[in-house]
Enzyme design. Structure first.
Site, PDB file in Angstrom:
ATOM      1  N   TRP A 153     -17.744  51.464  78.693  1.00 12.62           N
ATOM      2  CA  TRP A 153     -17.265  51.408  77.315  1.00 12.62           C
ATOM      3  C   TRP A 153     -18.457  51.423  76.371  1.00 12.62           C
ATOM      4  O   TRP A 153     -19.318  50.558  76.444  1.00 12.62           O
ATOM      5  CB  TRP A 153     -16.406  50.170  77.034  1.00 12.62           C
ATOM      6  CG  TRP A 153     -16.176  50.034  75.558  1.00 12.62           C
ATOM      7  CD1 TRP A 153     -15.485  50.904  74.760  1.00 12.62           C
ATOM      8  CD2 TRP A 153     -16.726  49.031  74.686  1.00 12.62           C
ATOM      9  NE1 TRP A 153     -15.561  50.505  73.443  1.00 12.62           N
ATOM     10  CE2 TRP A 153     -16.309  49.360  73.371  1.00 12.62           C
ATOM     11  CE3 TRP A 153     -17.516  47.906  74.880  1.00 12.62           C
ATOM     12  CZ2 TRP A 153     -16.658  48.599  72.263  1.00 12.62           C
ATOM     13  CZ3 TRP A 153     -17.864  47.132  73.770  1.00 12.62           C
ATOM     14  CH2 TRP A 153     -17.435  47.482  72.477  1.00 12.62           C
TER      15      TRP A 153
ATOM     16  N   GLU B 256     -13.683  54.071  79.119  1.00 13.30           N
ATOM     17  CA  GLU B 256     -12.720  53.379  78.253  1.00 13.30           C
ATOM     18  C   GLU B 256     -12.744  53.977  76.858  1.00 13.30           C
ATOM     19  O   GLU B 256     -13.793  54.054  76.219  1.00 13.30           O
ATOM     20  CB  GLU B 256     -13.056  51.884  78.196  1.00 13.30           C
ATOM     21  CG  GLU B 256     -12.091  51.077  77.339  1.00 13.30           C
ATOM     22  CD  GLU B 256     -12.380  49.575  77.370  1.00 13.30           C
ATOM     23  OE1 GLU B 256     -13.405  49.174  77.969  1.00 13.30           O
ATOM     24  OE2 GLU B 256     -11.590  48.821  76.794  1.00 13.30           O
TER      25      GLU B 256
ATOM     26  N   LYS C 226     -11.391  54.224  72.778  1.00 13.91           N
ATOM     27  CA  LYS C 226     -11.090  53.251  71.724  1.00 13.91           C
ATOM     28  C   LYS C 226     -10.821  53.956  70.414  1.00 13.91           C
ATOM     29  O   LYS C 226     -11.394  55.005  70.126  1.00 13.91           O
ATOM     30  CB  LYS C 226     -12.273  52.292  71.576  1.00 13.91           C
ATOM     31  CG  LYS C 226     -11.983  51.093  70.702  1.00 13.91           C
ATOM     32  CD  LYS C 226     -13.050  50.013  70.850  1.00 13.91           C
ATOM     33  CE  LYS C 226     -12.757  48.859  69.914  1.00 13.91           C
ATOM     34  NZ  LYS C 226     -13.665  47.721  70.124  1.00 13.91           N
TER      35      LYS C 226
ATOM     36  N   ASP D  38      -7.114  50.472  77.449  1.00 11.11           N
ATOM     37  CA  ASP D  38      -7.107  49.093  76.961  1.00 11.11           C
ATOM     38  C   ASP D  38      -5.907  48.940  76.019  1.00 11.11           C
ATOM     39  O   ASP D  38      -5.725  49.742  75.103  1.00 11.11           O
ATOM     40  CB  ASP D  38      -8.427  48.805  76.232  1.00 11.11           C
ATOM     41  CG  ASP D  38      -8.537  47.360  75.769  1.00 11.11           C
ATOM     42  OD1 ASP D  38      -9.484  46.659  76.181  1.00 11.11           O
ATOM     43  OD2 ASP D  38      -7.681  46.921  74.966  1.00 11.11           O
TER      44      ASP D  38
ATOM     45  N   HIS E 214      -6.452  49.241  72.211  1.00 12.85           N
ATOM     46  CA  HIS E 214      -7.302  50.293  71.655  1.00 12.85           C
ATOM     47  C   HIS E 214      -6.579  51.473  71.023  1.00 12.85           C
ATOM     48  O   HIS E 214      -7.171  52.523  70.799  1.00 12.85           O
ATOM     49  CB  HIS E 214      -8.252  50.812  72.737  1.00 12.85           C
ATOM     50  CG  HIS E 214      -9.367  49.853  73.022  1.00 12.85           C
ATOM     51  ND1 HIS E 214     -10.491  50.196  73.718  1.00 12.85           N
ATOM     52  CD2 HIS E 214      -9.533  48.552  72.671  1.00 12.85           C
ATOM     53  CE1 HIS E 214     -11.301  49.144  73.813  1.00 12.85           C
ATOM     54  NE2 HIS E 214     -10.727  48.139  73.191  1.00 12.85           N
TER      55      HIS E 214
ATOM     56  N   HIS F 103      -7.169  47.783  81.011  1.00 10.84           N
ATOM     57  CA  HIS F 103      -7.655  46.569  80.389  1.00 10.84           C
ATOM     58  C   HIS F 103      -6.435  45.941  79.729  1.00 10.84           C
ATOM     59  O   HIS F 103      -6.048  46.329  78.631  1.00 10.84           O
ATOM     60  CB  HIS F 103      -8.737  46.861  79.352  1.00 10.84           C
ATOM     61  CG  HIS F 103     -10.110  46.817  79.930  1.00 10.84           C
ATOM     62  ND1 HIS F 103     -11.256  46.866  79.178  1.00 10.84           N
ATOM     63  CD2 HIS F 103     -10.519  46.677  81.214  1.00 10.84           C
ATOM     64  CE1 HIS F 103     -12.309  46.780  79.973  1.00 10.84           C
ATOM     65  NE2 HIS F 103     -11.882  46.679  81.210  1.00 10.84           N
TER      66      HIS F 103
ATOM     67  N   ASP G 116      -7.147  45.300  67.241  1.00  9.95           N
ATOM     68  CA  ASP G 116      -7.684  45.052  68.587  1.00  9.95           C
ATOM     69  C   ASP G 116      -8.224  43.623  68.665  1.00  9.95           C
ATOM     70  O   ASP G 116      -9.411  43.404  68.865  1.00  9.95           O
ATOM     71  CB  ASP G 116      -8.794  46.081  68.849  1.00  9.95           C
ATOM     72  CG  ASP G 116      -9.441  45.910  70.214  1.00  9.95           C
ATOM     73  OD1 ASP G 116      -8.746  45.489  71.146  1.00  9.95           O
ATOM     74  OD2 ASP G 116     -10.649  46.200  70.327  1.00  9.95           O
TER      75      ASP G 116
ATOM     76  N   ASP H  33      -7.743  41.165  70.801  1.00  6.83           N
ATOM     77  CA  ASP H  33      -8.039  40.593  72.114  1.00  6.83           C
ATOM     78  C   ASP H  33      -7.492  39.189  72.291  1.00  6.83           C
ATOM     79  O   ASP H  33      -8.198  38.293  72.760  1.00  6.83           O
ATOM     80  CB  ASP H  33      -9.553  40.636  72.399  1.00  6.83           C
ATOM     81  CG  ASP H  33     -10.046  42.060  72.615  1.00  6.83           C
ATOM     82  OD1 ASP H  33      -9.654  42.664  73.613  1.00  6.83           O
ATOM     83  OD2 ASP H  33     -10.810  42.575  71.774  1.00  6.83           O
TER      84      ASP H  33
ATOM     85  N   ASP I  70      -8.705  41.882  79.771  1.00  7.77           N
ATOM     86  CA  ASP I  70      -9.782  41.948  78.782  1.00  7.77           C
ATOM     87  C   ASP I  70      -9.334  41.291  77.482  1.00  7.77           C
ATOM     88  O   ASP I  70      -8.623  41.899  76.685  1.00  7.77           O
ATOM     89  CB  ASP I  70     -10.179  43.412  78.529  1.00  7.77           C
ATOM     90  CG  ASP I  70     -11.312  43.520  77.516  1.00  7.77           C
ATOM     91  OD1 ASP I  70     -11.980  42.511  77.261  1.00  7.77           O
ATOM     92  OD2 ASP I  70     -11.519  44.634  76.977  1.00  7.77           O
TER      93      ASP I  70
HETATM   94  C1  RNT Z   1     -14.114  46.491  73.635  1.00  8.18           C
HETATM   95  C2  RNT Z   1     -13.642  46.886  74.992  1.00  8.18           C
HETATM   96  C3  RNT Z   1     -14.468  46.377  76.136  1.00  8.18           C
HETATM   97  C4  RNT Z   1     -14.911  44.953  75.976  1.00  8.18           C
HETATM   98  C5  RNT Z   1     -15.498  44.336  77.222  1.00  8.18           C
HETATM   99  C6  RNT Z   1     -16.349  43.166  76.905  1.00  8.18           C
HETATM  100  O1  RNT Z   1     -13.224  46.837  72.653  1.00  8.18           O
HETATM  101  O2  RNT Z   1     -12.314  46.527  75.156  1.00  8.18           O
HETATM  102  O3  RNT Z   1     -13.763  46.563  77.307  1.00  8.18           O
HETATM  103  O4  RNT Z   1     -13.872  44.137  75.566  1.00  8.18           O
HETATM  104  O5  RNT Z   1     -16.135  45.266  77.982  1.00  8.18           O
HETATM  105 ZN    ZN Z   2     -11.439  46.754  77.074  1.00  2.00          ZN
END
Ligand code: RNT
Ligand code: ZN
Length: 419
Positions: free
Chosen positions: A186, A227, A229, A260, A263, A287, A295, A297, A327
């Site tokens: 990523w 990954e 985004k 993810d 994302h 993820h 995003d 998290d 994640d």
């Molecule tokens: C960031 C990505 C990535 C991170 C981790 C720490 O937006 O999701 O995967 O969260 O690698």
């Molecule tokens: Zn991620």
């Protein structure tokens, strides 16, 4: 809850599920084996142990709940404790920023297994597998938010070398632990404001990735993912490794695409993308996260989307084609509880998927009987998954229900609060 009550609940659930032609024991056996990779970075707010300080790359942890792990020993101690609360095949997902340098002056472009041997030994002792991530953020060699697509040749080369080292380290992990080590790439590269030459950075990113993946490393031992985004904080207008870029690169170069959950645009869900992407590639990486309006998290909750993701995995028999990783990073609640809640939810959603009357629902659909399909989909929500879950936890020697919370509270008092 005592054993007798759990067994009673299990017997009842078994009968209910038998009515739908579902074998509870077979479902348990199936989902117990599916690896779920637990992200180390929830334990210390994505800071790592290289002493680089602030978190960059357009991601952010908010909250200052006491007890953040400050050293590798503390983090491993917290992980040891968390693992007592989590049933099923669990892997640990490490970032390169969790290197232990043992006083050596060495940087990410030169890391070898030596900086991660403690982690490998720790995992080996538990019979666990490791997954790995190059860390393209929180480092002075970042060119703003650019890494692999930086126009600064010196900086770019540093990151290319880092990307190569991570595959080598992952191969060592895989060999030592006897389990594949998934490496996820990523890169936060992108611009806060409107980009003029949208092509150049992608040309460069593609070249850098080609260099990283040039070495012949067994993709069965070290599957590599890209990954994508939509945007990051301070990277709102242009992301080099966008969806089309990452997906396209992955398809063309036989890599995995990493989806993810946070994302994409807020109404876009990754559960809807699994069967489409898997028509064109062998494997994907997830993820599993939870975005709230952006995003953000947040800790993975057992919501409709989590269930839908796991339904897709189970209903389509993707057990071996979808690598599941979590994640998220929440510093506003007990970090071990955050791990336990998310990991237990992921496994519970897998169990619920394996216990769903998928066959009956499908048959209704194929027959055009959408009334039955909807009725079953809705009845399925209140089937006694919880009773099976408690039984499963009991057989794995981990606490069922919310009994784990008391244990976390005790650990907080004994260990976390003293930090
Ligand atoms: C960031 C990505 C990535 C991170 C981790 C720490 O937006 O999701 O995967 O969260 O690698
Ligand atoms: Zn991620």
């Amino acid at each position: 809850m005592n054993q007798e009550k759990i067994l009673k609940g299990y017997e009842y659930a078994k009968e209910v599920y038998a009515g739908y032609g579902i074998n509870v024991d077979a479902a348990i056996e199936r989902i117990d084996k599916i690896p779920v990779s637990m992200h180390c970075w929830q334990g210390d707010d994505v800071i790592g142990f290289e002493g680089t300080g602030a978190l960059t790359g357009g991601i952010q942890t908010t909250g200052n709940y006491p007890g953040r792990a400050r050293t590798a020993e503390e983090l491993r101690g917290d992980l040891d404790f968390a693992l007592k609360l989590i049933p099923g095949e669990t892997k640990l997902n490490l970032h390169a920023s969790y290197a232990e340098k043992h006083g050596k002056t060495i940087d990410r472009d030169q890391y070898t297994i030596a900086e991660f041997q403690n982690w490998a030994d720790w995992a080996k002792e538990k019979g666990m597998g490791l997954d790995f991530n190059p860390t393209f953020f929180s480092h002075p060699m970042m060119d703003g938010d650019f890494s692999l697509s930086s126009l600064d040749e010196k900086k770019r080369r540093f990151w290319i070398e880092h990307g190569k080292r991570c595959r080598e380290i992952a191969l060592e992990f895989a060999k030592q632990l006897g389990k594949p080590c998934v490496v996820n790439y990523w890169m936060p590269d992108g611009f806060k404001d409107v980009c003029v030459d949208t092509k150049l950075y992608r040309d460069i990113m593609k070249q850098s990735l080609d260099e990283i993946f040039a070495a012949d490393i067994d993709e069965n031992l070290v599957p590599c993912a890209l990954e994508s985004k939509l945007f990051g904080i301070g990277v709102e207008s242009y992301t080099v490794a966008s969806h089309e870029f990452s997906y396209g690169y992955a398809v063309k170069n036989h890599k995995l695409y990493c989806l993810d959950a946070g994302h994409f645009h807020p109404t876009e869900v990754i559960s809807a993308k699994l069967s489409a992407t898997l028509e064109f590639m062998d494997r994907v990486l997830l993820h599993v996260s939870r975005g709230v309006r952006w995003d953000s998290d947040h800790v993975v909750a057992h919501d409709d989307e989590l269930q839908k993701i796991m339904d897709e995995v189970i209903f389509n028999d993707y057990d071996a084609r979808v690598f599941i990783g979590l994640d998220y990073f929440d510093a506003s609640i007990n970090r071990i509880a955050a791990w336990a809640i998310g990991m237990r939810n992921a496994r519970k959603a897998l169990l619920s998927a394996a216990l769903a009357p998928a066959k009956a629902m499908r048959e209704a659909e194929y027959a055009g009987d959408y009334t039955t399909r909807l009725a079953l989909q809705e009845e399925r929500r209140s089937l006694p998954v919880g009773a099976v879950w408690d039984y499963y936890c009991m057989t794995k020697g981990v606490p069922g229900g919310d009994e784990w919370l008391e244990m976390v509270r005790q650990y907080e008092k004994d260990v976390l609060i003293k930090r």
